[in-house]
Write an enzyme that holds these catalytic residues in place. Sequence first.
Site, short mmCIF file in Angstrom:
data_model
loop_
_atom_site.label_atom_id
_atom_site.label_comp_id
_atom_site.label_asym_id
_atom_site.label_seq_id
_atom_site.Cartn_x
_atom_site.Cartn_y
_atom_site.Cartn_z
N ASP A 49 1.38 -1.24 0.02
CA ASP A 49 0.07 0.13 -0.16
C ASP A 49 0.72 1.06 -0.57
OD1 ASP A 49 -2.21 -1.05 0.00
OD2 ASP A 49 -2.96 -1.19 2.45
N LYS A 71 -3.85 2.73 -2.67
CA LYS A 71 -4.73 3.74 -3.36
C LYS A 71 -5.00 4.38 -3.07
CE LYS A 71 -8.86 0.60 -3.60
NZ LYS A 71 -8.60 0.74 -6.19
N MET A 183 -9.79 7.29 8.33
CA MET A 183 -10.92 7.90 6.66
C MET A 183 -11.17 9.04 6.98
SD MET A 183 -9.92 4.40 4.59
CE MET A 183 -10.50 3.36 5.48
#
Length: 267
Positions: A49, A71, A183
Amino acid sequence: MSALSKPLSFLPDLAPGTVWLVGAGPGDPGLMTLTALHGLGQADVVVHDALVDARILMLARPGARLVNAGKRGHQPSPRQVDINASLVAEAQAGRRVLRLKGGDPFIFGRGHEEATALAAAGIGFRVVPGVSSGLASLALHGVPATARDTNHAVILATGHLAGDAAMDWRALARCGQPLVLYMAVSTMGPISAELIAGGLAAETPVLVVHRATTEREEVAEARLCDLAGMARSGQIRSPAIVAVGAIAALRRDILPHLTTAAVEPTA
């Protein structure tokens, strides 16, 4: 002789043609598991990641191919279906594949989606749990996820929902339990408004940890009613963990004696 210099025969081997789904922890390489480190030393391909710390990637086996599959919100990113397909293809080519994710691969890490794709393709895999970024970010700064005097439960939630999914923030507020948000900075305005509408006091204490355990770490103490403005002004930034509730204030008495790499909290 240190423990790491001794043969660690109890650790499993990463076999050719298989995949390990590995949690890298919150960032600091010292918070990885021994199994994660052992896997990095064997992998032919490390698919990682974007938020995996560079210090961790340096621990990969010399000659291993590093593939960034990160991502990132509102930026061009690999599709999950393409990441799944690449893991299958690398394993089918007989390579030892290590899929490296920040935190724990099964806590907001899409690890189960990748495990499902591997299983459907008949690829053997192992899940190597990691230290959850949400819980570690708080613990390292003196915030317990649970404390007998404040709460007997804690809610982990993400502010980044898939597709048309919706979160009933008012219902979560009515639970009366602390929230640990992943997030969530980009949606902090509507989230905080909904939590207050659901019954949480505007003065509810909050702790925000940005890029925990890295050289760029920042820590901010705030109130729930402050979060929207702090997000708009850039006082809090992604990636961050946000703790909302009584637990966020529990660090104050122990902070003078707590060893941490954090900068001084801002009000």
